[in-house]
Design a protein around this motif. Structure first.
Motif, mmCIF file in Angstrom:
data_model
loop_
_atom_site.group_PDB
_atom_site.id
_atom_site.type_symbol
_atom_site.label_atom_id
_atom_site.label_comp_id
_atom_site.label_asym_id
_atom_site.label_seq_id
_atom_site.Cartn_x
_atom_site.Cartn_y
_atom_site.Cartn_z
ATOM 1 N N ASP A 1 0.856 -1.185 0.000
ATOM 2 C CA ASP A 1 0.000 0.000 0.000
ATOM 3 C C ASP A 1 0.896 1.240 0.000
ATOM 4 O OD1 ASP A 1 -1.995 1.834 0.196
ATOM 5 O OD2 ASP A 1 -2.666 1.250 2.189
ATOM 6 N N CYS A 2 1.224 1.721 -1.188
ATOM 7 C CA CYS A 2 2.184 2.819 -1.309
ATOM 8 C C CYS A 2 1.640 4.143 -0.795
ATOM 9 C CB CYS A 2 2.645 2.977 -2.761
ATOM 10 S SG CYS A 2 3.773 1.677 -3.271
ATOM 11 N N PHE A 3 0.338 4.380 -0.917
ATOM 12 C CA PHE A 3 -0.215 5.629 -0.418
ATOM 13 C C PHE A 3 -0.064 5.719 1.092
ATOM 14 C CE2 PHE A 3 -3.710 8.199 1.248
ATOM 15 C CZ PHE A 3 -3.418 9.402 0.626
ATOM 16 N N LYS A 4 -0.403 4.637 1.771
ATOM 17 C CA LYS A 4 -0.298 4.607 3.234
ATOM 18 C C LYS A 4 1.153 4.769 3.673
ATOM 19 C CE LYS A 4 -1.226 1.540 7.125
ATOM 20 N NZ LYS A 4 -1.652 0.190 7.502
ATOM 21 N N GLN B 1 2.821 7.804 5.835
ATOM 22 C CA GLN B 1 3.520 7.569 7.099
ATOM 23 C C GLN B 1 4.906 8.202 7.085
ATOM 24 O OE1 GLN B 1 3.231 3.301 7.320
ATOM 25 N NE2 GLN B 1 1.413 3.381 8.613
ATOM 26 N N TRP B 2 5.644 8.018 5.999
ATOM 27 C CA TRP B 2 6.969 8.639 5.897
ATOM 28 C C TRP B 2 6.847 10.159 5.883
ATOM 29 C CZ3 TRP B 2 11.684 6.875 6.680
ATOM 30 C CH2 TRP B 2 11.918 5.502 6.600
ATOM 31 N N GLY B 3 5.867 10.682 5.166
ATOM 32 C CA GLY B 3 5.677 12.133 5.106
ATOM 33 C C GLY B 3 5.314 12.727 6.452
ATOM 34 N N THR B 4 4.502 12.005 7.217
ATOM 35 C CA THR B 4 4.145 12.472 8.551
ATOM 36 C C THR B 4 5.369 12.516 9.464
ATOM 37 O OG1 THR B 4 1.928 11.555 8.291
ATOM 38 C CG2 THR B 4 2.646 12.048 10.533
ATOM 39 N N GLY B 5 6.179 11.489 9.389
ATOM 40 C CA GLY B 5 7.419 11.479 10.173
ATOM 41 C C GLY B 5 8.347 12.615 9.761
ATOM 42 N N GLY B 6 8.433 12.869 8.465
ATOM 43 C CA GLY B 6 9.243 13.978 7.985
ATOM 44 C C GLY B 6 8.701 15.325 8.426
ATOM 45 N N ALA B 7 7.374 15.452 8.463
ATOM 46 C CA ALA B 7 6.765 16.705 8.918
ATOM 47 C C ALA B 7 7.077 16.956 10.390
ATOM 48 C CB ALA B 7 5.260 16.672 8.684
ATOM 49 N N ILE B 8 7.042 15.910 11.188
ATOM 50 C CA ILE B 8 7.367 16.055 12.610
ATOM 51 C C ILE B 8 8.829 16.461 12.775
ATOM 52 C CG2 ILE B 8 7.617 14.790 14.787
ATOM 53 C CD1 ILE B 8 5.114 13.172 13.885
ATOM 54 N N ALA B 9 9.718 15.800 12.041
ATOM 55 C CA ALA B 9 11.139 16.151 12.113
ATOM 56 C C ALA B 9 11.372 17.578 11.621
ATOM 57 C CB ALA B 9 11.964 15.163 11.283
ATOM 58 N N THR C 1 9.211 6.270 -3.226
ATOM 59 C CA THR C 1 10.207 5.571 -4.046
ATOM 60 C C THR C 1 10.518 4.198 -3.483
ATOM 61 O OG1 THR C 1 11.170 7.712 -4.599
ATOM 62 C CG2 THR C 1 12.473 5.773 -5.112
ATOM 63 N N SER C 2 10.673 4.106 -2.173
ATOM 64 C CA SER C 2 10.959 2.823 -1.544
ATOM 65 C C SER C 2 9.833 1.825 -1.788
ATOM 66 C CB SER C 2 11.168 3.025 -0.041
ATOM 67 O OG SER C 2 11.359 1.810 0.612
ATOM 68 N N CYS C 3 8.615 2.289 -1.653
ATOM 69 C CA CYS C 3 7.461 1.412 -1.856
ATOM 70 C C CYS C 3 7.332 0.994 -3.321
ATOM 71 C CB CYS C 3 6.196 2.120 -1.392
ATOM 72 S SG CYS C 3 4.734 1.091 -1.462
ATOM 73 N N ALA C 4 7.527 1.946 -4.227
ATOM 74 C CA ALA C 4 7.409 1.634 -5.650
ATOM 75 C C ALA C 4 8.481 0.641 -6.100
ATOM 76 C CB ALA C 4 7.503 2.916 -6.472
ATOM 77 N N VAL C 5 9.718 0.848 -5.647
ATOM 78 C CA VAL C 5 10.804 -0.064 -6.035
ATOM 79 C C VAL C 5 10.563 -1.450 -5.433
ATOM 80 C CG1 VAL C 5 13.275 -0.507 -5.759
ATOM 81 C CG2 VAL C 5 12.498 1.752 -6.420
ATOM 82 N N SER C 6 10.100 -1.507 -4.183
ATOM 83 C CA SER C 6 9.811 -2.803 -3.559
ATOM 84 C C SER C 6 8.680 -3.529 -4.278
ATOM 85 C CB SER C 6 9.433 -2.613 -2.092
ATOM 86 O OG SER C 6 10.520 -2.128 -1.373
ATOM 87 N N GLY C 7 7.680 -2.776 -4.691
ATOM 88 C CA GLY C 7 6.577 -3.388 -5.428
ATOM 89 C C GLY C 7 7.004 -3.893 -6.788
ATOM 90 N N LEU C 8 7.864 -3.154 -7.466
ATOM 91 C CA LEU C 8 8.343 -3.574 -8.787
ATOM 92 C C LEU C 8 9.272 -4.774 -8.700
ATOM 93 C CD1 LEU C 8 9.020 -0.125 -10.491
ATOM 94 C CD2 LEU C 8 7.230 -1.776 -11.070
ATOM 95 N N ARG C 9 10.111 -4.812 -7.663
ATOM 96 C CA ARG C 9 11.088 -5.889 -7.541
ATOM 97 C C ARG C 9 10.558 -7.071 -6.733
ATOM 98 N NH1 ARG C 9 15.872 -4.731 -4.917
ATOM 99 N NH2 ARG C 9 16.943 -6.215 -6.241
ATOM 100 N N ASP C 10 9.409 -6.938 -6.104
ATOM 101 C CA ASP C 10 8.813 -7.980 -5.263
ATOM 102 C C ASP C 10 9.693 -8.391 -4.096
ATOM 103 O OD1 ASP C 10 6.415 -8.133 -6.599
ATOM 104 O OD2 ASP C 10 7.155 -9.621 -8.035
ATOM 105 N N SER D 1 8.061 16.673 2.404
ATOM 106 C CA SER D 1 8.140 16.314 0.987
ATOM 107 C C SER D 1 9.331 15.396 0.710
ATOM 108 C CB SER D 1 8.209 17.576 0.118
ATOM 109 O OG SER D 1 9.373 18.313 0.398
ATOM 110 N N VAL D 2 10.463 15.652 1.341
ATOM 111 C CA VAL D 2 11.634 14.775 1.143
ATOM 112 C C VAL D 2 11.351 13.377 1.696
ATOM 113 C CG1 VAL D 2 14.035 14.395 1.829
ATOM 114 C CG2 VAL D 2 13.320 16.639 1.044
ATOM 115 N N ALA D 3 10.766 13.293 2.873
ATOM 116 C CA ALA D 3 10.430 11.979 3.443
ATOM 117 C C ALA D 3 9.361 11.283 2.607
ATOM 118 C CB ALA D 3 9.961 12.138 4.883
ATOM 119 N N GLY D 4 8.421 12.041 2.061
ATOM 120 C CA GLY D 4 7.407 11.459 1.190
ATOM 121 C C GLY D 4 8.014 10.893 -0.084
ATOM 122 N N VAL D 5 8.993 11.596 -0.649
ATOM 123 C CA VAL D 5 9.704 11.083 -1.827
ATOM 124 C C VAL D 5 10.407 9.770 -1.477
ATOM 125 C CG1 VAL D 5 11.707 11.510 -3.329
ATOM 126 C CG2 VAL D 5 9.995 13.285 -3.004
#
Length: 146
Positions: free
Chosen positions: A15-18, A22-30, A76-85, A68-72
């Motif tokens: 679930d890449c949106f979720k 989550q990463w974006g929220t952590g980045g916003a807090i930081a 990217t991490s989710c998309a690459v993991s999904g593509l590479r399984d 935005s940096v954490a969201g990127v």
């Protein structure tokens, strides 16, 4: 309560949106914490407006940038993991490089962006490969904290 830590046990890339959220929220807090520290040490502005206004501007600017940096990174991490399984150090290295590019492009110089790409990519790959993390995790068998 079990819902809040499901991201550590579920399949990475499902679930890449979720995950991006989550990463974006952590980045916003930081970013908010970093912006607060930056605003606390800033030179007072000689204007008629209260000092809180430029301080809140600094906090907001850092919050949006780090989110935005954490969201990127998360997307990217989710998309690459999904593509590479699979979720391994290669995917995290690519995600770290993408986040480093986003972080470095703020300076407007490609040399800084490429350096940040290499640095954050290497750090993310080594972190994933060695398993060293400062985030509390739990095993799939246990419902309690380690």
């Amino acid at each position: 309560m079990a819902e809040s830590f499901d991201r550590y046990t579920e399949d990475h890339g499902a679930d890449c949106f979720k995950e991006t959220l989550q990463w974006g929220t952590g980045g916003a807090i930081a970013g908010a914490l970093w912006g607060t520290a930056e605003a606390a040490f800033m030179e007072p502005v000689k204007t008629a407006m209260p000092l809180i206004v430029p301080a809140l501007g600094i906090v907001a600017k850092n919050t949006v940038f780090y989110a935005s940096v954490a969201g990127v990174f998360g997307a990217t991490s989710c998309a690459v993991s999904g593509l590479r399984d699979k979720d391994d150090y290669v995917g995290r290295g690519i995600a770290g490089c993408a986040a480093g590019l986003a972080f470095g492009l703020k300076s407007g110089r490609w040399s800084v962006a490429c350096g940040m790409c290499a640095g954050l990519g290497l750090i993310a790959a080594v972190q994933k490969h060695t398993g060293v993390s400062f985030i509390p995790t739990r095993s799939k068998q246990s419902k309690e904290y380690p």
